[in-house]
Structure formats: structure tokens, C-alpha cells
Design an enzyme around this catalytic site. Structure first.
Site, PDB file in Angstrom:
ATOM      1  N   CYS A  10       0.870  -1.176   0.000  1.00  0.00           N
ATOM      2  CA  CYS A  10       0.000   0.000   0.000  1.00  0.00           C
ATOM      3  C   CYS A  10       0.910   1.230   0.000  1.00  0.00           C
ATOM      4  O   CYS A  10       2.067   1.137  -0.402  1.00  0.00           O
ATOM      5  CB  CYS A  10      -0.989  -0.023   1.156  1.00  0.00           C
ATOM      6  N   ASN A  13       2.532   1.487   4.314  1.00  0.00           N
ATOM      7  CA  ASN A  13       2.779   0.195   4.974  1.00  0.00           C
ATOM      8  C   ASN A  13       2.470   0.239   6.464  1.00  0.00           C
ATOM      9  O   ASN A  13       3.141  -0.395   7.260  1.00  0.00           O
ATOM     10  CB  ASN A  13       4.207  -0.281   4.702  1.00  0.00           C
ATOM     11  N   CYS A  15      -1.276   0.621   7.312  1.00  0.00           N
ATOM     12  CA  CYS A  15      -2.722   0.356   7.427  1.00  0.00           C
ATOM     13  C   CYS A  15      -3.140  -0.867   6.616  1.00  0.00           C
ATOM     14  O   CYS A  15      -3.296  -1.956   7.146  1.00  0.00           O
ATOM     15  CB  CYS A  15      -3.546   1.560   6.966  1.00  0.00           C
ATOM     16  N   ARG A  16      -3.323  -0.657   5.318  1.00  0.00           N
ATOM     17  CA  ARG A  16      -3.895  -1.694   4.465  1.00  0.00           C
ATOM     18  C   ARG A  16      -2.986  -2.892   4.253  1.00  0.00           C
ATOM     19  O   ARG A  16      -3.416  -4.040   4.403  1.00  0.00           O
ATOM     20  CB  ARG A  16      -4.295  -1.101   3.106  1.00  0.00           C
ATOM     21  N   SER A  17      -1.735  -2.654   3.877  1.00  0.00           N
ATOM     22  CA  SER A  17      -0.871  -3.800   3.560  1.00  0.00           C
ATOM     23  C   SER A  17      -0.518  -4.638   4.787  1.00  0.00           C
ATOM     24  O   SER A  17      -0.521  -5.874   4.693  1.00  0.00           O
ATOM     25  CB  SER A  17       0.375  -3.374   2.780  1.00  0.00           C
TER      26      SER A  17
END
Length: 167
Positions: A10, A13, A15-17
Site C-alpha cells: 500500500c 505500509n 494500514c492496508r498492507s
């Protein structure tokens, strides 16, 4: 046998990933593939290198029963050679990663996470960035990651089988 390596990417690095990394690692373990599949994550930028995941990411992961251990790092073009699959969390990451890829073969390793969710339409390719919003954005992120994980696991399982039978 060498491991099949998957990296989620993301922006920062945090939150999402890392959320996708934790969820997918759990799916890999539940499938008994931990010895064959390595899962990690990175960001397109290095702003948060060395930081842990966002506290909201950690809270949502822990509430759902996932292990959130993580340290942010920036994705490097040199990593493509050691990776089998690079999973982008949105179309901007997909574009950036394919541009960063040293070869067309490396660019072909990059896929969108939601492409593995059979319920996602062609217009629903992104996992929205929850960073600047409230906690419910992180909960939505988890739902989208979980929805795509079975399809991704099926694809990775098949690729692992193919890799086992390739000299």
C-alpha cells in the site's frame, strides 16, 4: 523446495498492507501452507519505515483474532527477483509497482487484491485508504481483505503445486 513469496503493498505500509499481510498469513497457516508460503508487506513510500502498524489497524486485527506484528518498510525494485506475487491494494499502487518493475515479467507479478474477490466488480478494484478517517474505515478495510483472501489463497495454493512440479 523454495518458498512461494507474496508481498502486499500500500502507500505507507501501516494500514492496508499490514492488515492484508496478517489476514493472509492466517489463511496460509490455516491451510497448512506456512512452510511453503512466505507473506510480508511494504509501502510504495518510506515515510513510516521502522514504525509499527497504525494503532487502529492493530485494534481491528486483534478484535478479529489476527496477529498484528509488523514493522513498516519501503518496497524496492530489487525485491521483484525474489517475489512470486506482489499484491497492490489499489490501482495507484498497481501503476506505481508496475512502473518500478525492472522487467515485463516482474510487472506481470503485480496484481490487485480485490481481483481475487468474486463479489468485486471491475469498478470496485481498490481497498480504500482508511488512514484519514474513523475506525469504521479500518473495519471496512478488513472486510474487503477477508473477502479477497480465499480467492487469493486458492490461486497461491495452485501456484505452489505448480512450483513443486517444475524442475
Amino acid at each position: 523446495m523454495p518458498k512461494y513469496r507474496v508481498c502486499f503493498v500500500c502507500t505507507g505500509n501501516i494500514c492496508r498492507s499490514p492488515m492484508a499481510e496478517s489476514v493472509f498469513r492466517s489463511h496460509v497457516a490455516d491451510a497448512g501452507l506456512s512452510a511453503l508460503v512466505e507473506v510480508d508487506s511494504a509501502g510504495t513510500g518510506g515515510w513510516h519505515e521502522g514504525d509499527g502498524a497504525d494503532p487502529r489497524t492493530v485494534a481491528v486485527l486483534e478484535a478479529a483474532g489476527y496477529e498484528p506484528g509488523h514493522r513498516a518498510r519501503q518496497f524496492r525494485a530489487s525485491w521483484f527477483a525474489g517475489l512470486d506475487l506482489v499484491i497492490a491494494l489499489d490501482a495507484g499502487h498497481l501503476r506505481d509497482l508496475r512502473a518500478l518493475a525492472p522487467t515485463p515479467e516482474d510487472a506481470a507479478k503485480v496484481r490487485l487484491l480485490r481481483s481475487y474477490d468474486p463479489a468485486a466488480s471491475a469498478a470496485q478494484t481498490d481497498v480504500p485508504d482508511p488512514y484519514y478517517g474513523p475506525l469504521d474505515g479500518f473495519e471496512e478495510c478488513l472486510q474487503l481483505v477477508e473477502a479477497a483472501s480465499p480467492g487469493l489463497l486458492a490461486a497461491v495454493s495452485e501456484a505452489v503445486k505448480e512450483k513443486e512440479h517444475t524442475p
